[in-house]
Design a protein around this motif. Structure first.
Motif, mmCIF file in Angstrom:
data_model
loop_
_atom_site.group_PDB
_atom_site.id
_atom_site.type_symbol
_atom_site.label_atom_id
_atom_site.label_comp_id
_atom_site.label_asym_id
_atom_site.label_seq_id
_atom_site.Cartn_x
_atom_site.Cartn_y
_atom_site.Cartn_z
ATOM 1 N N UNK A 1 0.825 -1.207 0.000
ATOM 2 C CA UNK A 1 0.000 0.000 0.000
ATOM 3 C C UNK A 1 0.870 1.273 0.000
ATOM 4 N N UNK A 2 1.814 1.315 -0.913
ATOM 5 C CA UNK A 2 2.667 2.484 -1.134
ATOM 6 C C UNK A 2 3.593 2.803 0.034
ATOM 7 N N UNK A 3 3.678 1.889 0.996
ATOM 8 C CA UNK A 3 4.633 2.077 2.087
ATOM 9 C C UNK A 3 5.723 1.025 1.964
ATOM 10 N N UNK A 4 6.967 1.467 1.957
ATOM 11 C CA UNK A 4 8.097 0.549 1.815
ATOM 12 C C UNK A 4 8.638 0.170 3.189
ATOM 13 N N UNK A 5 8.652 -1.135 3.450
ATOM 14 C CA UNK A 5 9.155 -1.657 4.720
ATOM 15 C C UNK A 5 10.556 -2.225 4.511
ATOM 16 N N UNK A 6 11.410 -2.032 5.521
ATOM 17 C CA UNK A 6 12.803 -2.485 5.432
ATOM 18 C C UNK A 6 13.036 -3.718 6.303
ATOM 19 N N UNK B 1 -3.669 -11.195 3.151
ATOM 20 C CA UNK B 1 -3.853 -10.142 4.147
ATOM 21 C C UNK B 1 -2.655 -9.214 4.088
ATOM 22 N N UNK B 2 -2.913 -7.903 3.915
ATOM 23 C CA UNK B 2 -1.836 -6.915 3.826
ATOM 24 C C UNK B 2 -2.062 -5.811 4.854
ATOM 25 N N UNK B 3 -0.968 -5.403 5.490
ATOM 26 C CA UNK B 3 -1.044 -4.376 6.525
ATOM 27 C C UNK B 3 -1.363 -3.025 5.895
ATOM 28 N N UNK B 4 -2.467 -2.425 6.334
ATOM 29 C CA UNK B 4 -2.898 -1.120 5.813
ATOM 30 C C UNK B 4 -2.420 0.009 6.719
ATOM 31 N N UNK B 5 -2.541 -0.201 8.024
ATOM 32 C CA UNK B 5 -2.136 0.818 8.995
ATOM 33 C C UNK B 5 -1.857 0.157 10.322
ATOM 34 N N UNK B 6 -1.032 0.814 11.129
ATOM 35 C CA UNK B 6 -0.732 0.248 12.456
ATOM 36 C C UNK B 6 -0.311 1.371 13.406
#
Length: 255
Positions: free
Chosen positions: A193-198, A248-253
């Protein structure tokens, strides 16, 4: 209700991604709060009141799953202390876990996910053709089973196997149901969702089984997990062959 061994194999993977009450939320990320009780597991960090919102899809419909975590009392099983967490979005029925030495052990409740233990025993007895009847009280299916969903110390290609259920009455019957895990990627980035996780670790789990001769079950069920350091589970996908069961994809946290 009649349950076949094929259904059992599907259930064990499918319940690893489960849904709870659905609602929309657009909260942002956050950092661990020192004033609250937290579990310091870098690839699955959770504090009291941590909020996770996931978008779930099975190829036919899309929903959101929101959960607000609550850290409950610890429990000790076979000398291992597990912390119980309720309200975590992807484990709506709650889970127990321990991340000592980078081994993320999870204790899952079968009955909590609506799996009828008696039906499983009945299915096992009906499936196996044996000249000597096996009393049902000799088949013990535990309500909980332990599996390591992540081992952070292993390199890419590292693998392990966990037992879900085993039954042996030589030479009449030998049944094994388990999960084979493998680290496919480590230290990579992944965009959800357009957020890049490292610092993402990609783990794949496959069903494994040893069954009596004549019982053929296609072992095509797979689960892919993506864990991001200091965030947790950012994506999980279950498939039967090439058919999507659930994503299932993380949208917000907010930790």
């Amino acid at each position: 209700m009649k349950i076949t061994l094929t259904c059992i194999l599907a259930i064990f993977l499918a319940f690893l991604i489960s849904s709870c009450a659905k609602e929309y939320s657009y909260e942002g990320g956050g950092t661990l709060a020192n004033a609250r009780k937290c579990i310091a597991c870098s690839y699955l960090p959770i504090c009291d009141s941590s909020t996770f919102v996931y978008v779930d899809s099975n190829g036919r419909r899309i929903d959101t799953t929101r959960g607000t975590a609550t850290i409950l009392n610890d429990t000790t099983v076979n000398g291992i202390t597990y912390t119980k967490v309720a309200g975590y979005a992807t484990f709506g029925q709650g889970l127990w876990y321990n991340c000592a030495n980078g081994d993320y052990k999870v204790l899952l409740s079968l009955s909590g996910f609506g799996i009828n233990i008696d039906s499983i025993v009945h299915a096992l007895l009906q499936t196996v053709q044996s000249p000597i009847p096996i009393p049902s009280n000799l088949i013990q299916v535990p309500d909980k089973f332990r599996t390591s969903i992540l081992k952070t110390t292993l390199p890419v290609g590292g693998a392990w196997r966990d037992t879900i259920y085993s039954l042996s009455f030589p030479p009449l019957i030998s049944i094994f149901l388990g999960l084979d895990y493998k680290i496919l990627e480590k230290g990579v980035t992944r965009t959800v969702f357009n957020h890049t996780y490292n610092n993402v670790i990609h783990v794949q789990a496959k069903m494994a089984a040893t069954l009596p001769a004549g019982i053929n079950i296609p072992l095509t069920y797979t689960m892919d997990y993506y864990f991001s350091q200091d965030v947790g589970l950012i994506e999980a996908e279950a498939k039967n062959g090439t058919t999507l069961m659930q994503n299932s994809r993380l949208f917000a946290y907010h930790l």
